[in-house]
Design a protein around this motif. Structure first.
Motif, PDB file in Angstrom:
ATOM      1  N   HIS A 116       3.141  -3.968 -84.363  1.00 28.32           N
ATOM      2  CA  HIS A 116       3.432  -5.072 -83.439  1.00 28.32           C
ATOM      3  C   HIS A 116       3.071  -4.694 -82.004  1.00 28.32           C
ATOM      4  O   HIS A 116       2.462  -5.480 -81.279  1.00 28.32           O
ATOM      5  N   THR A 117       3.455  -3.474 -81.601  1.00 29.56           N
ATOM      6  CA  THR A 117       3.262  -3.064 -80.195  1.00 29.56           C
ATOM      7  C   THR A 117       1.785  -2.859 -79.860  1.00 29.56           C
ATOM      8  O   THR A 117       1.357  -3.145 -78.739  1.00 29.56           O
ATOM      9  N   HIS A 118       1.023  -2.359 -80.821  1.00 26.39           N
ATOM     10  CA  HIS A 118      -0.347  -1.974 -80.480  1.00 26.39           C
ATOM     11  C   HIS A 118      -1.409  -2.916 -81.041  1.00 26.39           C
ATOM     12  O   HIS A 118      -2.311  -3.311 -80.304  1.00 26.39           O
ATOM     13  N   VAL A 149      -8.081   9.336 -82.269  1.00 23.76           N
ATOM     14  CA  VAL A 149      -9.070   8.562 -83.028  1.00 23.76           C
ATOM     15  C   VAL A 149     -10.307   9.411 -83.325  1.00 23.76           C
ATOM     16  O   VAL A 149     -11.119   9.048 -84.168  1.00 23.76           O
ATOM     17  N   ARG A 150     -10.441  10.543 -82.624  1.00 26.66           N
ATOM     18  CA  ARG A 150     -11.520  11.495 -82.944  1.00 26.66           C
ATOM     19  C   ARG A 150     -11.009  12.550 -83.928  1.00 26.66           C
ATOM     20  O   ARG A 150     -11.626  12.810 -84.942  1.00 26.66           O
ATOM     21  N   VAL A 158       2.403   8.355 -87.379  1.00 23.11           N
ATOM     22  CA  VAL A 158       2.386   6.898 -87.161  1.00 23.11           C
ATOM     23  C   VAL A 158       1.342   6.571 -86.103  1.00 23.11           C
ATOM     24  O   VAL A 158       0.523   5.656 -86.251  1.00 23.11           O
ATOM     25  N   SER A 159       1.349   7.346 -85.045  1.00 25.02           N
ATOM     26  CA  SER A 159       0.398   7.112 -83.958  1.00 25.02           C
ATOM     27  C   SER A 159      -1.047   7.240 -84.454  1.00 25.02           C
ATOM     28  O   SER A 159      -1.885   6.378 -84.188  1.00 25.02           O
ATOM     29  N   ALA A 164      -6.075   4.380 -84.988  1.00 24.27           N
ATOM     30  CA  ALA A 164      -7.338   4.139 -85.706  1.00 24.27           C
ATOM     31  C   ALA A 164      -7.548   2.637 -85.889  1.00 24.27           C
ATOM     32  O   ALA A 164      -8.672   2.135 -85.780  1.00 24.27           O
ATOM     33  N   ALA A 165      -6.462   1.917 -86.136  1.00 25.86           N
ATOM     34  CA  ALA A 165      -6.569   0.461 -86.291  1.00 25.86           C
ATOM     35  C   ALA A 165      -7.003  -0.182 -84.974  1.00 25.86           C
ATOM     36  O   ALA A 165      -7.850  -1.083 -84.955  1.00 25.86           O
TER      37      ALA A 165
END
Ligand SMILES: NC(=O)c1ccc[n+]([C@@H]2O[C@H](COP(=O)([O-])OP(=O)(O)OC[C@H]3O[C@@H](n4cnc5c(N)ncnc54)[C@H](OP(=O)(O)O)[C@@H]3O)[C@@H](O)[C@H]2O)c1
Length: 264
Positions: A116-118, A149-150, A158-159, A164-165
């Motif tokens: 929801h937040t991101h 993400v790399r 979770v992060s 990645a999404a």
């Protein structure tokens, strides 16, 4: 434009989410210094007002208290912003990162909350703000995500998943909006000296029965520059990507990490 200006952002309206502290606060300050009118958004109005008082020409900026993970609240905040200012030219998507911890210890609710937040907030913000950007044939959408993400960061399950999404969303959107003069990019901060970094150091120290100082020293060993970023250094990358001069850059993820990520 002042003599210290990096880029002339005058005439542009910016919405900086997560502007009450850390990277968001430094970004709001820098964008205002470069001439933009800034909407500062976060949950804590009092903290936002304090930041606003530090901006160049404080009276021309706006504080909006809202929780980006709450769709109804965010919608009403965006209606308010658009009815006051008409358009937002620069959107800085930024909010607090999910709590640390091993992946299999995370509850589904932690994933839902981070989604929801991101991700869903990003979707809602872009759906609401992109039409006016398209009409103007100008827009800058920039997400503050993470070097994870790399290379995924241990203990940030979770992060790592949610970032990645966000990166996949941004790349897709960059291609959809490119024909309309709108760029979509990501900034990937490395270790940055903010309240979040202190909280992560404390959490990690508690888990491993050591001190935050030891945790910080271990982190520093991973950074070739052997120092953490200042929030202002991350803000400088955001301001560049927000500028008119960065108009041919879209779909990129720019690391601001002191050389930590070893990938080419
Ligand atoms: N600092 C680092 O070393 C580092 C490294 C890599 C990635 N990042 C990522 O970069 C982003 C910014 O980092 P930071 O260190 O500046 O974080 P921070 O110090 O935790 O600040 C987060 C900001 O987001 C706001 N916020 C949090 N949840 C929100 C919500 N639901 N709705 C609206 N506003 C919300 C907070 O204000 P309120 O509490 O008032 O809402 C605050 O202004 C985070 O996603 C973080 O994970 C940071």
């Amino acid at each position: 434009m002042t003599s210290a200006a990096l880029f002339d952002l005058s005439g542009l309206n910016a919405l900086v989410c997560g502007a009450s502290q850390g990277i968001g606060k430094a970004t709001a300050q820098l964008l205002a210094q470069q001439g933009a009118r800034v909407v500062l958004l976060a949950r804590n109005r009092e903290a936002l007002e304090k930041v606003r008082s530090t901006l160049t020409s404080p009276e021309q900026h706006l504080c909006v208290a809202a929780d980006v993970s709450h769709a109804v609240e965010l919608d009403s905040a965006l209606e308010n912003i658009l009815s006051t200012w008409g358009t937002i030219d620069i959107l800085i998507n930024n909010a607090g990162g999910p709590a640390a911890g091993p992946l299999l210890e995370a509850e589904p609710s932690a994933f839902e909350s981070a989604l929801h937040t991101h991700v869903l907030a990003q979707l809602q913000l872009c759906k609401k703000l992109a039409p006016a950007m398209r009409s103007k044939r100008f827009g800058r959408i920039i997400n503050v995500i993470s070097t994870s993400v790399r290379i995924p960061i241990p203990n940030l399950g979770v992060s790592n998943t949610i970032r990645a999404a966000v990166a996949g969303f941004a790349k897709t959107l960059s291609q959809e909006l490119a024909p309309h003069g709108i760029t979509v990019n990501n900034v990937l901060p490395g270790y940055t000296e903010t309240e979040r970094l202190s909280a992560l150091a404390q959490a990690s120290a508690t888990r491993s029965a050591t001190s935050p100082e030891v945790i910080r020293e271990n982190w520093l060993k991973q950074v070739p520059m052997h120092r953490f970023a200042r929030p202002e250094e991350v803000a400088a990358a955001l301001a560049f990507l927000a500028s008119r001069e960065a108009g041919y850059i879209t779909g990129v993820s720019l690391q601001v990490d002191g050389g930590r990520i070893g990938a080419i």
